[in-house]
Every structure is written in structure tokens, then in C-alpha cells.
Design a protein around this motif. Structure first.
Motif, PDB file in Angstrom:
ATOM      1  N   ALA A 183     -18.588  91.874  19.382  1.00  0.00           N
ATOM      2  CA  ALA A 183     -19.608  91.158  20.165  1.00  0.00           C
ATOM      3  C   ALA A 183     -18.963  90.598  21.422  1.00  0.00           C
ATOM      4  CB  ALA A 183     -20.227  90.054  19.320  1.00  0.00           C
ATOM      5  N   LYS A 184     -17.993  91.349  21.957  1.00  0.00           N
ATOM      6  CA  LYS A 184     -17.222  90.847  23.112  1.00  0.00           C
ATOM      7  C   LYS A 184     -18.151  90.557  24.303  1.00  0.00           C
ATOM      8  CE  LYS A 184     -13.377  89.572  24.799  1.00  0.00           C
ATOM      9  NZ  LYS A 184     -12.348  90.184  25.558  1.00  0.00           N
ATOM     10  N   SER A 185     -19.126  91.447  24.543  1.00  0.00           N
ATOM     11  CA  SER A 185     -19.993  91.221  25.712  1.00  0.00           C
ATOM     12  C   SER A 185     -20.847  89.972  25.491  1.00  0.00           C
ATOM     13  CB  SER A 185     -20.854  92.446  26.009  1.00  0.00           C
ATOM     14  OG  SER A 185     -21.785  92.632  24.969  1.00  0.00           O
ATOM     15  N   THR A 186     -21.294  89.748  24.257  1.00  0.00           N
ATOM     16  CA  THR A 186     -22.101  88.553  23.961  1.00  0.00           C
ATOM     17  C   THR A 186     -21.249  87.302  24.113  1.00  0.00           C
ATOM     18  OG1 THR A 186     -23.349  89.899  22.397  1.00  0.00           O
ATOM     19  CG2 THR A 186     -23.637  87.521  22.218  1.00  0.00           C
ATOM     20  N   ILE A 187     -20.022  87.370  23.618  1.00  0.00           N
ATOM     21  CA  ILE A 187     -19.110  86.218  23.734  1.00  0.00           C
ATOM     22  C   ILE A 187     -18.812  85.933  25.211  1.00  0.00           C
ATOM     23  CG2 ILE A 187     -16.720  85.457  23.255  1.00  0.00           C
ATOM     24  CD1 ILE A 187     -18.647  85.260  20.868  1.00  0.00           C
ATOM     25  N   VAL A 215     -15.029  70.595  22.671  1.00  0.00           N
ATOM     26  CA  VAL A 215     -14.736  71.815  21.906  1.00  0.00           C
ATOM     27  C   VAL A 215     -16.057  72.473  21.505  1.00  0.00           C
ATOM     28  CG1 VAL A 215     -13.541  72.783  19.902  1.00  0.00           C
ATOM     29  CG2 VAL A 215     -12.659  70.694  20.968  1.00  0.00           C
ATOM     30  N   VAL A 216     -16.172  73.750  21.791  1.00  0.00           N
ATOM     31  CA  VAL A 216     -17.361  74.521  21.398  1.00  0.00           C
ATOM     32  C   VAL A 216     -16.881  75.655  20.502  1.00  0.00           C
ATOM     33  CG1 VAL A 216     -19.222  76.020  22.257  1.00  0.00           C
ATOM     34  CG2 VAL A 216     -18.631  73.925  23.499  1.00  0.00           C
ATOM     35  N   ASP A 217     -17.532  75.816  19.347  1.00  0.00           N
ATOM     36  CA  ASP A 217     -17.020  76.856  18.436  1.00  0.00           C
ATOM     37  C   ASP A 217     -17.637  78.225  18.738  1.00  0.00           C
ATOM     38  OD1 ASP A 217     -19.368  77.351  16.872  1.00  0.00           O
ATOM     39  OD2 ASP A 217     -19.007  75.477  15.804  1.00  0.00           O
ATOM     40  N   LEU A 218     -17.015  79.244  18.173  1.00  0.00           N
ATOM     41  CA  LEU A 218     -17.389  80.630  18.494  1.00  0.00           C
ATOM     42  C   LEU A 218     -18.814  80.955  18.038  1.00  0.00           C
ATOM     43  CD1 LEU A 218     -15.789  82.932  19.827  1.00  0.00           C
ATOM     44  CD2 LEU A 218     -15.360  83.850  17.565  1.00  0.00           C
ATOM     45  N   HIS A 219     -19.244  80.345  16.930  1.00  0.00           N
ATOM     46  CA  HIS A 219     -20.596  80.595  16.415  1.00  0.00           C
ATOM     47  C   HIS A 219     -21.636  80.117  17.441  1.00  0.00           C
ATOM     48  CE1 HIS A 219     -23.994  80.308  13.511  1.00  0.00           C
ATOM     49  NE2 HIS A 219     -23.375  81.319  12.927  1.00  0.00           N
ATOM     50  N   ALA A 220     -21.433  78.908  17.971  1.00  0.00           N
ATOM     51  CA  ALA A 220     -22.356  78.372  18.983  1.00  0.00           C
ATOM     52  C   ALA A 220     -22.282  79.202  20.261  1.00  0.00           C
ATOM     53  CB  ALA A 220     -22.023  76.909  19.273  1.00  0.00           C
ATOM     54  N   LEU A 221     -21.062  79.656  20.604  1.00  0.00           N
ATOM     55  CA  LEU A 221     -20.896  80.460  21.822  1.00  0.00           C
ATOM     56  C   LEU A 221     -21.614  81.804  21.681  1.00  0.00           C
ATOM     57  CD1 LEU A 221     -19.306  80.184  24.525  1.00  0.00           C
ATOM     58  CD2 LEU A 221     -17.594  81.670  23.507  1.00  0.00           C
ATOM     59  N   TYR A 222     -21.561  82.371  20.485  1.00  0.00           N
ATOM     60  CA  TYR A 222     -22.254  83.644  20.221  1.00  0.00           C
ATOM     61  C   TYR A 222     -23.768  83.453  20.380  1.00  0.00           C
ATOM     62  CZ  TYR A 222     -24.086  87.579  17.499  1.00  0.00           C
ATOM     63  OH  TYR A 222     -24.791  88.676  17.085  1.00  0.00           O
ATOM     64  N   ASN A 223     -24.299  82.364  19.797  1.00  0.00           N
ATOM     65  CA  ASN A 223     -25.742  82.100  19.924  1.00  0.00           C
ATOM     66  C   ASN A 223     -26.131  81.920  21.391  1.00  0.00           C
ATOM     67  OD1 ASN A 223     -26.111  82.242  17.180  1.00  0.00           O
ATOM     68  ND2 ASN A 223     -26.247  80.039  16.841  1.00  0.00           N
ATOM     69  N   GLY A 236     -24.506  83.114  23.946  1.00  0.00           N
ATOM     70  CA  GLY A 236     -24.332  84.416  24.598  1.00  0.00           C
ATOM     71  C   GLY A 236     -25.521  85.334  24.354  1.00  0.00           C
ATOM     72  N   ALA A 237     -26.075  85.282  23.134  1.00  0.00           N
ATOM     73  CA  ALA A 237     -27.217  86.141  22.811  1.00  0.00           C
ATOM     74  C   ALA A 237     -28.400  85.793  23.715  1.00  0.00           C
ATOM     75  CB  ALA A 237     -27.590  85.978  21.339  1.00  0.00           C
ATOM     76  N   VAL A 238     -28.589  84.499  23.964  1.00  0.00           N
ATOM     77  CA  VAL A 238     -29.686  84.047  24.835  1.00  0.00           C
ATOM     78  C   VAL A 238     -29.356  84.384  26.289  1.00  0.00           C
ATOM     79  CG1 VAL A 238     -30.884  81.991  25.698  1.00  0.00           C
ATOM     80  CG2 VAL A 238     -30.433  82.231  23.248  1.00  0.00           C
ATOM     81  N   ALA A 239     -28.105  84.135  26.703  1.00  0.00           N
ATOM     82  CA  ALA A 239     -27.703  84.378  28.100  1.00  0.00           C
ATOM     83  C   ALA A 239     -27.814  85.859  28.455  1.00  0.00           C
ATOM     84  CB  ALA A 239     -26.275  83.881  28.316  1.00  0.00           C
ATOM     85  N   GLU A 240     -27.437  86.725  27.511  1.00  0.00           N
ATOM     86  CA  GLU A 240     -27.459  88.181  27.765  1.00  0.00           C
ATOM     87  C   GLU A 240     -28.877  88.713  27.922  1.00  0.00           C
ATOM     88  OE1 GLU A 240     -25.414  89.974  24.410  1.00  0.00           O
ATOM     89  OE2 GLU A 240     -24.213  91.196  25.768  1.00  0.00           O
ATOM     90  N   SER A 241     -29.777  88.189  27.076  1.00  0.00           N
ATOM     91  CA  SER A 241     -31.117  88.779  26.994  1.00  0.00           C
ATOM     92  C   SER A 241     -32.193  87.969  27.720  1.00  0.00           C
ATOM     93  CB  SER A 241     -31.528  88.886  25.522  1.00  0.00           C
ATOM     94  OG  SER A 241     -31.629  87.578  24.961  1.00  0.00           O
TER      95      SER A 241
END
Ligand code: SF4
Ligand code: SF4
Length: 398
Positions: A152-156, A219-227, A229-234
Motif C-alpha cells: 500500500a506504498k502509494s496509499t501510505i 506521533v501518527v501511526d501507520l494505521h491512521a496514515l493508511y486511512n 491516504g485512502a481518503v487523500a488518494e480517492s
């Protein structure tokens, strides 16, 4: 002590599984005062179902197509089903929402748009000089982080770019487990020994800055960053998240019942088993398999009946094991006793606020006392007491 049980890397870089659409979702609400749907309403993916009264807390949306069967203060239940075709002569019904163009938005407008898309903005905009992305698996047994960094590199990256737009931090550091080969343009990298509890925010900060203080650091964790990223990408609402179900990483609609996710991972729950929402060290047991996962739910585990001695409010026999293993260097034995007897001032004196909630005291306690739960209860009571004091002070000032 077997240190391997605390290892935070699992070598799991497989792609996430996409969960099947559950029979129903039970979208959890927490401060979502305004419900946008009523019972029997027809909904579709991305449709707003509840607004959060706080301007920086994310709204909730349906992740599936179906019919609302229940609206309460705590959740909205949606039964999955195809919607009826429009009657002859009627316009077709909407089946989805349009994406929001986030690229052109800035500051308050961007924050409002993200809130409307389901993102909790407040933890992302915290005032700080240094922003740390915690890219370690949060607990032993949870394995999504390594997969996320590969598949999920692009989402991250989309999440990290958005995070940098939101955060006032001058510098960003991504904390990776030692031996990770992931790279991030424009961010520094810090390698962390992937052994629990090094994944806790406080220890990560101490490791990176050399200071035992969170001042000026977010500090922001990877799970929150993924969520994010999913919104930012789409530009679409947050409707799904990744949950590690006993080692299987599944992308599921928010609100998917715990029981449905366990079934998806082929896990049977027998009488007497304990189902844990969250990680094995910091998670909470639940007896409700219909409970829907939230956007921050990162893991589910099942502890088979009889596999460990049950936890109960047994008396402490002063062995000292909890003190020896506490990374905060406080006295969990004394604090838990003070919580039991509602001695909140003594809890303060023993520095209950310094507890990082790692769960190691519960893990090591031979008396099987619910140490972490006592400490969380104590913190909650203190917060309540302090909010009442503040409210009284404000009334006096008026
Ligand atoms: S959970 Fe227990 S061991 Fe961990 S920091 Fe808090 S008191 Fe210490
Ligand atoms: S580990 Fe348990 S029994 Fe031992 S001192 Fe701490 S609370 Fe008491």
C-alpha cells in the motif's frame, strides 16, 4: 523470559485480503450527534449516515448498499441488500457519491472536507515541531505494518503528503523496524529495534529525540496514515479499514461485526473463549460478536478457553513483577490498589498519568490482576473529576 513473544516483525509482506460484504454492518457512533439517516432508509457506499458534532472529528458513512434497520445513540445498523429498481418513469436512484477534489483545498477548508469524508483531523494537526510516523506493528501478533509498507506504498505516500499539508511540523521522521528497506522522500528515517514495547509512542519519541518528553512532538501511526491516504488518494469517504484478524490482514467495511470478521478468517469461537478487540497486550475483551469494528480497530484475537489463567480482581501478593517490567518506572501494584479503593489523590501521587498503557504489568502479574484495566479506570475517574472541577470553576467565574 522468552523475548521472541514480543517481536514486532513477522516477515508478512503479503497483499491484504478483501473481506466479503458482510450480512450487515453495525457502524459504531461516538459523539455523532446528528444522524443523517432514519430506519428503513436506503443507503449506498459513501453515503453520510452520521455527522460528528465536533468540527474536527470524522463523520460516518455507509460502506455497503442496503437498508437501515436500526438507529441508536451507539450505532447504526445496515442490512446488506440490493436496492429496489426505480419504478417505471422514475429516475434511477444514486448508487454512490462523487469524489471531493482535495488538491485545491487548504487550511480550514481542507480540514472541513476531510472531517466530512470521515477523517479525525484533530490528531493530525496537533501543534508540534517534529512529526513522527510510527510505522512499526503496534503489538506482538499484529502484522499489517510490513504489508502496508510494501503493498500500500502509494496509499501510505498519499497519506504522508496529506499529513505534511496538515501538520505544522518542520521535520518528519518515519520510524521503521530495523532492516526495513522502505524509503520516504522528504522525510528522515529512524530505525527502531522491533521489540515490544518499543512501538509505544512515548518510547519511540525517547528513542528518536533522546528525551523523555512528548513536548513539541506529534506521533501518527501507520494505521491512521493508511486511512488518511485512502481518503487523500480517492477523495472518497472513509468506509473501509484494515484489520489484522489473528495474523490475516483483511480490508473490511467499517461496522463489520467482529463475529463476521472472525468467520472470514475461518476462526471459530467456542464457549469460554475470549475475543479481544485490539492487540493482545492493550486490547479490550468483548462478549458481543455483533459489535461493529470502528475506523481505528486494528486487530482481533481469540484466546481459547483454558489457555491462560482467567484475569480477576484477585489480591496483589506484592511480588514486584509489575514494577520490574514497567517501562514507565512507576508502581502499578500500588496504583491498581488505590484505584480499587477510589483513592484518586494517591493515584496522582504515584504518577498514574505516566502509564503508557503497554499492558506489561497485566501480562506479568502472577495474581492475574487486571492491572491495565484498573489503571485505565483510574485515569478515566481522574479525568471526570477534573472536568467537574473545571465546570464548577467556570460557573463561579460567570
Ligand atoms: S501498563 Fe503497567 S507496565 Fe505498562 S506503563 Fe502502565 S503501569 Fe507500567
Ligand atoms: S505483579 Fe501482580 S501480584 Fe505482583 S506486585 Fe504487581 S500487582 Fe502485585
Amino acid at each position: 523470559m522468552n523475548k521472541n513473544i514480543f517481536i514486532l516483525t513477522h516477515g508478512d509482506t503479503g497483499a491484504f485480503e478483501t473481506g466479503t460484504v458482510p450480512f450487515e454492518v453495525r457502524i459504531p457512533l461516538n459523539g455523532h450527534g446528528k444522524k443523517s439517516v432514519k430506519k428503513k432508509a436506503e443507503v449506498y457506499p459513501g453515503l453520510l449516515v452520521a455527522d460528528h458534532e465536533n468540527a474536527k472529528s470524522g463523520d460516518m458513512h455507509s460502506g455497503i448498499t442496503g437498508i437501515v434497520t436500526e438507529v441508536t445513540d451507539t450505532h447504526i445498523t445496515i442490512k446488506a441488500q440490493e436496492l429496489a429498481a426505480p419504478a417505471e418513469g422514475e429516475d434511477p436512484k444514486p448508487t454512490g457519491v462523487e469524489p471531493v477534489a482535495l488538491a485545491s483545498l487548504e487550511d480550514a477548508e481542507l480540514q472541513a472536507a476531510l472531517k466530512g469524508l470521515g477523517v479525525d483531523v484533530r490528531p493530525l494537526i496537533k501543534r508540534c515541531d517534529l512529526l513522527i510516523v510510527n510505522a512499526l506493528n503496534p503489538e506482538p501478533g499484529i502484522s499489517y505494518a510490513e504489508s502496508m509498507l510494501v503493498h500500500a506504498k502509494s496509499t501510505i505516500n498519499a497519506g504522508l503528503d496529506m499529513l505534511k499539508r496538515l501538520s505544522p511540523a518542520a521535520r518528519t521522521v518515519v520510524a521503521l523496524p530495523t532492516a526495513s528497506t522502505a524509503t520516504f522522500d522528504g522525510s528522515d528515517i529512524a530505525f527502531i529495534n522491533p521489540q515490544y514495547p518499543n512501538s509505544l509512542d512515548e518510547l519511540l519519541v525517547a528513542n528518536i529525540t533522546g528525551k523523555e518528553s512528548m513536548k513539541g512532538v506529534n506521533v501518527v501511526d501507520l494505521h491512521a496514515l493508511y486511512n488518511l491516504g485512502a481518503v487523500a488518494e480517492s477523495g472518497m469517504p472513509l468506509t473501509h479499514t484494515v484489520v489484522c484478524v489473528e495474523g490475516k490482514n483483511i480490508v473490511a467495511p467499517i461496522g463489520t461485526p467482529v463475529g463476521a470478521l472472525l468467520k472470514e478468517a475461518s476462526i471459530e469461537v467456542a464457549d469460554g473463549d475470549t475475543v479481544i478487540v485490539g492487540g493482545p497486550m492493550r486490547g479490550e475483551a468483548t462478549g458481543d460478536l455483533n459489535k461493529g469494528i470502528g475506523k481505528n480497530t486494528n486487530a482481533l484475537f481469540v484466546m481459547p478457553a483454558g489457555s491462560t489463567e482467567p484475569i480477576s480482581d484477585h489480591a496483589c501478593f506484592s511480588c514486584g513483577a509489575c514494577i520490574e517490567h514497567c517501562p514507565s518506572r512507576i508502581q502499578p501494584n500500588m496504583i491498581s490498589r488505590y484505584v480499587e479503593f477510589n483513592e484518586l489523590d494517591f493515584c496522582r501521587q504515584e504518577n498514574i498519568g505516566a502509564c503508557m498503557e503497554c499492558g506489561l504489568c497485566t501480562y506479568y502479574c502472577p495474581a492475574r490482576r487486571p492491572m491495565l484495566q484498573f489503571i485505565r479506570l483510574g485515569k478515566h475517574k481522574i479525568a471526570l473529576e477534573e472536568s467537574q472541577v473545571t465546570a464548577c470553576a467556570l460557573q463561579v467565574e460567570e
